[in-house]
Design an enzyme around this catalytic site. Structure first.
Site, PDB file in Angstrom:
ATOM      1  N   ILE A  92       0.840  -1.203   0.000  1.00 40.61           N
ATOM      2  CA  ILE A  92       0.000   0.000   0.000  1.00 40.61           C
ATOM      3  C   ILE A  92       0.877   1.254   0.000  1.00 40.61           C
ATOM      4  O   ILE A  92       0.694   2.150  -0.840  1.00 40.61           O
ATOM      5  CB  ILE A  92      -0.947  -0.009   1.224  1.00 40.61           C
ATOM      6  N   ASP A 129      10.492   2.629   6.807  1.00 37.67           N
ATOM      7  CA  ASP A 129      10.073   1.228   6.943  1.00 37.67           C
ATOM      8  C   ASP A 129      11.126   0.508   7.769  1.00 37.67           C
ATOM      9  O   ASP A 129      12.326   0.842   7.673  1.00 37.67           O
ATOM     10  CB  ASP A 129       9.961   0.574   5.555  1.00 37.67           C
ATOM     11  N   ASP A 152      -9.768   5.082  10.143  1.00 40.89           N
ATOM     12  CA  ASP A 152     -10.655   4.055   9.569  1.00 40.89           C
ATOM     13  C   ASP A 152     -10.707   2.811  10.454  1.00 40.89           C
ATOM     14  O   ASP A 152     -11.573   1.967  10.295  1.00 40.89           O
ATOM     15  CB  ASP A 152     -10.118   3.676   8.174  1.00 40.89           C
ATOM     16  N   GLU A 177     -13.268  -3.124  17.431  1.00 39.01           N
ATOM     17  CA  GLU A 177     -14.277  -2.908  16.383  1.00 39.01           C
ATOM     18  C   GLU A 177     -15.418  -3.892  16.577  1.00 39.01           C
ATOM     19  O   GLU A 177     -15.178  -5.048  16.919  1.00 39.01           O
ATOM     20  CB  GLU A 177     -13.644  -3.091  14.998  1.00 39.01           C
ATOM     21  N   HIS A 192     -13.774   1.086   9.104  1.00 42.51           N
ATOM     22  CA  HIS A 192     -12.866   0.060   8.537  1.00 42.51           C
ATOM     23  C   HIS A 192     -13.288  -0.327   7.115  1.00 42.51           C
ATOM     24  O   HIS A 192     -13.543  -1.497   6.812  1.00 42.51           O
ATOM     25  CB  HIS A 192     -12.837  -1.181   9.448  1.00 42.51           C
ATOM     26  N   GLY A 205     -10.553  -1.010   2.494  1.00 40.86           N
ATOM     27  CA  GLY A 205     -10.479  -2.011   1.417  1.00 40.86           C
ATOM     28  C   GLY A 205     -11.851  -2.425   0.938  1.00 40.86           C
ATOM     29  O   GLY A 205     -11.983  -3.356   0.142  1.00 40.86           O
TER      30      GLY A 205
END
Ligand SMILES: O=C(O)CC[C@@H](O)C(=O)O
Length: 627
Positions: A381, A400, A483, A488, A510, A513
């Site tokens: 991503i 990273d 998101d 959740e 969420h 995607g």
């Protein structure tokens, strides 16, 4: 006692009703084609369900068909392509049991004989109608003296055959099951590979979704050792319907549930399930794994696999697949959109108008061009976002934990601290590793520029929500898009977060995607991997298992053996194989520190006892035979 297998033709041996296909051919250029075909199908079904007499149905259809002798060649070619899949793959049964197989059909010999000849059924064992032709070669009727042209003709036909033995009738319609009712057949198998008729099913001794199942219950030679319809899949969390379609088209039995299930309910449901499909909400815990006796594979229809105890799966020989790429573009597009919305305070302005307030202002509203975007996590991503953000004119920086090659003009930074302190917008794309818990907390936020923005489309636990709330309230941060949340809900309904009501905070449930494209792509990718494993043993792209890409094997049996990676297992497997005199035509092994996965392809015939012996090899976790 001998057994006789009596097959119906239309919608049993072939996927279709031949006269419907003939209609497609003869009416190809007729402007009323659709209407006439609909009428023919209606008449066919009325006949099959016994609503009108069969002779009547035949007469009416032949009239509407308007066919010629030459159309039959086209029909035969067409039917050859439409033989039922499980019939096609089990030619061996037709060859071995040729003498005991009959076809009794109310269709026509002119097209049945050439089709079944390829399955070793000679013309003298085909009982069906014959057409009547005009001198010009038009089909004008049928031989009315043929017993199969009248209602319940199959009963008399079977009686006349005087077969001495058990008679098993395999078909999809009324004329087939009445033979059992009339006492001329001993068993009726409702064949549902192509059509499922309620009355037929109600009148069946067995329902057989394909020939594999029929051959399995009768212990007859077959291509697939364990019929696929006996392999049960459970798809949770509203997985895209294409996945259901793919699995069921391949012959598996599939159940779908639109939500995720709590542990106890999941365990109960999993008792006879071989493959579980989930998204991000279902927790596949060690307890679940240890109480799912048949589970062979888990498909995560998303990127994350943190919700699955991968080690427990591995130790129990359960292979896990996910979709590491399918929804990445969707996440990237949402991130781009939100970055622009945040920097222009669009949601705030929109809410004001919704509340009846006009507040035209440029204050705190900025272009993204020339701003510094800090990407944390430069994976599938992060990298795509880097390219798109650059196309918008942003200066891209990334950090990273791994050494990743910079795309375009992006600048790699060596520490999170450097990235936080330089960026106007920080966007998180780290993975679901639990070490990332509170990765962005009070300290990290304090390192960010005053008035910067934060975007989190990765995992909820990555950001310390109270710290973020405080930073937004104090004005340290100018906005955030979130998101994902530390907790959740399992299904849609009430939800609360501390971030609720804060200005310039975009909150979504969420859905990074959750686009039609991504879900469709996932529903293509994951079933592909699962079926490659179930059907042929391939573990390519498995998340928790040694990866093996296997060659296709014809005329061989494939043994899949998953074992603890301890010394001596391979030697013992091969000892058993040698003791039973099996010829190995291919053997493939892949191991990791905990498990070994060995696939052994052996020559066709083998003594069934070898299977038990192989299951008994010390260290065996799972053993499966394919074909
Ligand atoms: O669709 C989902 O349930 C999760 C999507 C996303 O978090 C993923 O892991 O790919």
């Amino acid at each position: 006692m001998s057994k006789y297998y009596i097959f119906d033709f239309d919608s049993t041996l072939t996927k279709v009703e031949a006269l419907d296909v003939l209609a497609e051919i003869t009416l190809a250029n007729n402007p009323k084609k659709e209407e006439i075909i609909e009428e023919i199908i209606k008449i066919t079904n009325l006949g099959i369900d016994g609503e009108i007499s069969f002779t009547q149905s035949l007469e009416r259809r032949i009239k509407l068909l308007n066919a010629k002798r030459s159309d039959l060649d086209v029909l035969i070619n067409e039917l050859k392509k439409r033989v039922s899949s499980s019939i096609e793959r089990n030619k061996e049964f037709f060859e071995t049991y040729s003498d005991n197989i009959y076809v009794i059909s109310a269709g026509f010999k002119e097209f049945i004989v050439p089709i079944v000849a390829e399955y070793n059924v000679p013309a003298e064992r085909v009982f069906a109608n014959t057409f009547e032709f005009s001198e010009e070669g038009e089909i004008i009727g049928f031989d009315r003296d043929n017993i199969l042209s009248v209602h319940n003709g199959k009963i008399e036909c079977l009686q006349n055959l005087r077969l001495d033995g058990e008679i098993q009738m395999i078909g999809d319609g009324y004329s087939d099951y009445v033979t059992k009712e009339a006492g001329v057949a001993d068993k009726f198998f409702a064949y549902t590979e192509n059509v499922e008729r309620e009355k037929t099913i109600q009148n069946a001794d067995y329902i057989t979704p394909n020939l594999d199942e029929f051959l399995f219950i009768n212990d007859l030679p077959r291509k697939i050792s364990y019929p696929k319809n006996r392999i049960k899949m459970l798809l949770l969390e509203n997985i895209h319907a294409d996945a259901y379609e793919k699995f069921s088209t391949d012959g598996f039995t599939v159940e779908t549930v639109s939500r995720s299930l709590p542990e106890d309910e999941l365990i109960e449901k999993l008792q006879d399930v071989h493959v579980l499909g989930i998204r991000s909400k279902t927790q596949v815990t060690q307890k679940v794994i240890e109480n799912a006796p048949r589970l062979l594979a888990v498909g995560a229809f998303c990127i994350g696999t943190k919700q699955i105890d991968l080690e427990a799966c591995k130790e129990n020989g359960i292979v896990v697949f996910n979709a590491p790429y399918s929804n990445t573009r969707s996440v990237v597009e949402l991130a781009i959109g939100e970055i622009i919305m945040l920097m222009r305070s669009v949601f705030q302005r929109s809410t004001e108008i919704h509340n009846g307030e006009w507040n035209k202002t440029a204050q705190g509203s900025k272009e993204v061009r020339g701003k510094k975007l800090g990407i944390v996590g430069y994976g599938n991503i992060g990298k795509q976002l880097s390219v798109l953000a650059e196309a918008l004119g942003m200066d891209v920086y990334y950090y990273d934990v791994e050494d990743k090659l910079a795309l375009g003009n992006a600048t790699k930074l060596n520490s999170l601290c450097d990235l936080l302190s330089i960026s106007d917008v920080v966007t998180l794309h780290v993975d679901d590793n639990s070490l990332n818990k509170n990765y962005i907390g009070e300290k990290e936020i304090s390192l960010m520029k005053d008035g910067a923005h934060l975007v989190n489309l990765s995992r909820g636990f990555v950001v310390d929500i109270p710290a973020l709330t405080a930073a937004l309230k104090s004005g340290k941060l100018a906005g955030a898009a979130v998101d994902v949340y530390p907790e959740e809900p399992r299904k849609n309904g009430d939800f609360y977060t501390e971030l609720k009501g804060l200005p310039n905070v975009i909150l979504t449930p969420h859905v990074g995607g959750s686009t039609e494209e991504a879900q469709r792509d996932i529903a293509d990718f994951v079933p592909g991997k699962i079926m490659a494993y179930i059907n042929s043993g391939n573990t390519v792209d498995a998340v928790n298992f040694p990866n093996i890409r296997l060659p296709k094997q014809e005329n061989a049996h494939r043994f899949l053996h998953i074992h603890k990676n301890v010394s001596g297992v391979m030697a013992n497997i091969n000892k058993v194989v040698a003791e039973y005199g099996l010829n190995i035509v291919g053997q493939y092994l892949s191991t990791d520190s905990k498990v070994g996965y060995v696939i052994t392809d052996v020559d066709k015939d083998y003594n069934q006892d070898v299977i038990q012996e192989l299951k008994n090899v010390t260290g065996t976790i799972r053993f499966r035979v394919l074909y």
